[in-house]
Write a protein that holds these residues in place. Structure first.
Motif, PDB file in Angstrom:
ATOM      1  N   THR A 222      44.271  41.599  39.201  1.00  0.00           N
ATOM      2  CA  THR A 222      43.939  40.552  38.196  1.00  0.00           C
ATOM      3  C   THR A 222      42.507  40.338  37.764  1.00  0.00           C
ATOM      4  O   THR A 222      41.703  40.473  38.672  1.00  0.00           O
ATOM      5  N   GLY A 223      42.384  40.335  36.324  1.00  0.00           N
ATOM      6  CA  GLY A 223      41.040  40.061  35.782  1.00  0.00           C
ATOM      7  C   GLY A 223      40.127  41.329  35.949  1.00  0.00           C
ATOM      8  O   GLY A 223      39.078  41.065  36.464  1.00  0.00           O
ATOM      9  N   GLU A 224      40.772  42.414  36.037  1.00  0.00           N
ATOM     10  CA  GLU A 224      39.754  43.588  36.435  1.00  0.00           C
ATOM     11  C   GLU A 224      38.638  43.756  35.866  1.00  0.00           C
ATOM     12  O   GLU A 224      37.660  44.405  36.366  1.00  0.00           O
ATOM     13  N   TYR A 225      38.371  43.363  34.554  1.00  0.00           N
ATOM     14  CA  TYR A 225      37.127  43.543  33.819  1.00  0.00           C
ATOM     15  C   TYR A 225      36.104  42.483  34.012  1.00  0.00           C
ATOM     16  O   TYR A 225      35.132  42.774  33.347  1.00  0.00           O
ATOM     17  N   LYS A 226      36.700  41.636  34.882  1.00  0.00           N
ATOM     18  CA  LYS A 226      35.670  40.512  34.897  1.00  0.00           C
ATOM     19  C   LYS A 226      34.500  40.927  35.947  1.00  0.00           C
ATOM     20  O   LYS A 226      33.643  40.037  36.142  1.00  0.00           O
ATOM     21  N   SER A 227      34.556  41.758  36.877  1.00  0.00           N
ATOM     22  CA  SER A 227      33.896  42.339  37.693  1.00  0.00           C
ATOM     23  C   SER A 227      33.966  43.969  37.917  1.00  0.00           C
ATOM     24  O   SER A 227      34.996  44.535  37.344  1.00  0.00           O
ATOM     25  N   ASN A 228      33.208  44.313  38.690  1.00  0.00           N
ATOM     26  CA  ASN A 228      33.338  45.964  38.963  1.00  0.00           C
ATOM     27  C   ASN A 228      34.282  46.218  40.116  1.00  0.00           C
ATOM     28  O   ASN A 228      34.232  47.334  40.850  1.00  0.00           O
ATOM     29  N   LEU A 229      34.940  45.173  40.787  1.00  0.00           N
ATOM     30  CA  LEU A 229      35.443  45.337  42.279  1.00  0.00           C
ATOM     31  C   LEU A 229      36.925  46.075  41.974  1.00  0.00           C
ATOM     32  O   LEU A 229      37.200  47.071  42.561  1.00  0.00           O
ATOM     33  N   ALA A 230      37.512  46.138  40.721  1.00  0.00           N
ATOM     34  CA  ALA A 230      38.771  46.985  40.568  1.00  0.00           C
ATOM     35  C   ALA A 230      38.127  48.446  40.139  1.00  0.00           C
ATOM     36  O   ALA A 230      38.991  49.258  40.749  1.00  0.00           O
ATOM     37  N   GLU A 251      48.170  38.626  28.892  1.00  0.00           N
ATOM     38  CA  GLU A 251      48.557  37.176  28.259  1.00  0.00           C
ATOM     39  C   GLU A 251      49.148  36.292  29.246  1.00  0.00           C
ATOM     40  O   GLU A 251      49.084  35.261  28.897  1.00  0.00           O
ATOM     41  N   LYS A 252      49.730  36.777  30.135  1.00  0.00           N
ATOM     42  CA  LYS A 252      50.161  35.921  31.384  1.00  0.00           C
ATOM     43  C   LYS A 252      49.363  35.044  32.164  1.00  0.00           C
ATOM     44  O   LYS A 252      49.499  34.084  32.910  1.00  0.00           O
ATOM     45  N   GLN A 253      47.968  35.460  31.995  1.00  0.00           N
ATOM     46  CA  GLN A 253      46.870  34.731  32.613  1.00  0.00           C
ATOM     47  C   GLN A 253      46.716  34.637  34.031  1.00  0.00           C
ATOM     48  O   GLN A 253      46.504  33.641  34.572  1.00  0.00           O
ATOM     49  N   LEU A 254      47.426  35.595  34.699  1.00  0.00           N
ATOM     50  CA  LEU A 254      47.711  35.860  36.103  1.00  0.00           C
ATOM     51  C   LEU A 254      46.257  35.472  36.916  1.00  0.00           C
ATOM     52  O   LEU A 254      46.254  34.790  38.037  1.00  0.00           O
ATOM     53  N   PHE A 255      45.167  35.887  36.368  1.00  0.00           N
ATOM     54  CA  PHE A 255      43.665  35.862  37.041  1.00  0.00           C
ATOM     55  C   PHE A 255      43.533  34.249  37.278  1.00  0.00           C
ATOM     56  O   PHE A 255      42.843  33.749  38.150  1.00  0.00           O
ATOM     57  N   ASP A 277      55.156  40.213  39.463  1.00  0.00           N
ATOM     58  CA  ASP A 277      54.880  39.044  38.646  1.00  0.00           C
ATOM     59  C   ASP A 277      55.875  38.017  38.546  1.00  0.00           C
ATOM     60  O   ASP A 277      57.208  38.467  38.881  1.00  0.00           O
ATOM     61  N   ASP A 278      55.774  37.226  37.591  1.00  0.00           N
ATOM     62  CA  ASP A 278      57.000  36.307  37.363  1.00  0.00           C
ATOM     63  C   ASP A 278      57.966  37.017  36.604  1.00  0.00           C
ATOM     64  O   ASP A 278      58.915  36.187  36.169  1.00  0.00           O
ATOM     65  N   ASP A 279      58.016  38.035  36.127  1.00  0.00           N
ATOM     66  CA  ASP A 279      59.170  38.731  35.513  1.00  0.00           C
ATOM     67  C   ASP A 279      60.250  39.184  36.655  1.00  0.00           C
ATOM     68  O   ASP A 279      61.474  39.629  36.250  1.00  0.00           O
ATOM     69  N   ASP A 280      59.901  39.114  37.746  1.00  0.00           N
ATOM     70  CA  ASP A 280      60.812  39.494  38.898  1.00  0.00           C
ATOM     71  C   ASP A 280      61.917  38.754  38.830  1.00  0.00           C
ATOM     72  O   ASP A 280      61.682  37.424  38.689  1.00  0.00           O
ATOM     73  N   GLY A 281      63.354  39.225  38.870  1.00  0.00           N
ATOM     74  CA  GLY A 281      64.531  38.682  38.583  1.00  0.00           C
ATOM     75  C   GLY A 281      64.530  37.202  39.502  1.00  0.00           C
ATOM     76  O   GLY A 281      65.416  36.336  39.283  1.00  0.00           O
TER      77      GLY A 281
END
Length: 324
Positions: A222-230, A251-255, A277-281
């Motif tokens: 999550t938030g992969e562009y906020k640091s270079n960890l991803a 847009e789900k703002q999981l970060f 994520d929260d789309d899992d049934g």
């Protein structure tokens, strides 16, 4: 010939490392932890329940088996806190070392001190609480196998793995958070007392037991562009069995919705590893049972985490700080 020999040595070393990880991290171990945490006996690990304290005792027992030490500011593996208006004396344990489950929540924290860089910290985290029991339903227990017994089982497995290797240059802190389901409360408590400058990264693990969001043999950060960890993970795992996918729906703002966030607010490169994520049934449903978990896929994700974190733990890679 020398170039060929070097390439052959690198490939053999890489294969040997991958095999050693696989030999140490086994599906049966992961399943053992997850099956207990998601069992009916823990009644969905609701906050302020006796069963959540039973889960905390189990996690602390595993940290003790691994030989983990306490966080220096604590006298046990437990960091007690409350979101209720109670006398602060209620946060103290009784003579048997037990806390009042109706009033106290427990973060469970274990430490593997670093060898050459003890003042630099990598924090592994997962929340172990869930939403408990629904009295109006025929199957009343929200077992929370994927959310987040999966992440907690991974956390315990990683603790044992790094304890056995005993070669971490940076200090490794492992924390199982309570209070996530009521607003990231446990992670906020720990973030408030840690020195943010000493924490080089937070690897939070959540919902890795299913893979509907990105497909099998994959996870996202999550938030992969906020640091270079991803980007570092993607580079290290290129060509490997497990792939790092793009976050499926920013847009789900999981970060901002998981326990990495209180640390990210302090500038720490703190991200969450997920494969669903929260789309899992069965998200927040009673059908989130451990029998649905793909244990083999989950174990491969845990192994991939060790590969992605190798340079982070030996001190040769430090992610960029986050600016929100």
């Amino acid at each position: 010939m020398q170039v060929r020999a070097l390439i052959l040595f690198f490939l053999l070393f890489q294969n040997a490392f991958a095999q050693s990880v696989a030999d140490t991290i086994k599906v049966t171990e992961v399943q053992k932890h997850l099956a207990f945490l998601a069992s009916d006996s823990l009644k969905g690990r609701g906050n302020y329940s006796p069963e959540l304290h039973r889960a905390a005792q189990y996690i602390a027992g595993e940290f003790q088996k691994a030989g983990a030490t306490f966080l220096p500011s604590l006298s046990s593996y437990f960091q007690p806190f409350t979101t209720k208006d109670v006398d602060q004396s209620r946060l103290l344990p009784d003579s048997a070392g037990n806390y009042h489950p109706a009033e106290v929540l427990l973060n469970v924290i274990g430490v593997l001190p670093g060898k050459s860089l003890p003042n630099e910290v990598v924090l592994f985290a997962a929340h172990y609480d869930h939403i408990g029991v629904e009295k109006y339903s025929k199957d009343s227990i929200n077992n929370g196998a994927n959310d987040n017994a999966s992440g907690t089982a991974a956390l315990i497995t990683l603790m044992h793995y790094y304890a056995q290797r005993a070669n971490n240059e940076r200090t490794l802190v492992f924390c199982a958070f309570a209070g996530e389901e009521i607003g990231l409360k446990g992670s906020a408590v720990l973030a408030a007392v840690l020195n943010a400058r000493t924490v080089k990264a937070v690897i939070n693990i959540e919902m890795i037991g299913r893979f509907g969001a990105v497909g099998q043999n994959s996870f996202f950060i999550t938030g992969e562009y906020k640091s270079n960890l991803a980007a570092h993970f993607r580079k290290v795992l290129k060509g490997q069995h497990i792939r790092v996918r793009r976050e499926p729906d920013a847009e789900k703002q999981l970060f901002m919705r998981s326990d990495n966030y209180p640390f990210a607010q302090k500038g720490i490169p703190a991200h969450t590893i997920m494969s669903s994520d929260d789309d899992d049934g069965c998200y927040h449903q009673t059908c989130d049972e451990w029998s649905r978990i793909d244990m083999a896929n989950m174990t491969q994700i845990i192994i991939a985490i060790t590969k992605g974190c190798r340079a982070l733990i030996d001190g040769t890679f430090t992610p960029s700080r986050i600016r929100l």
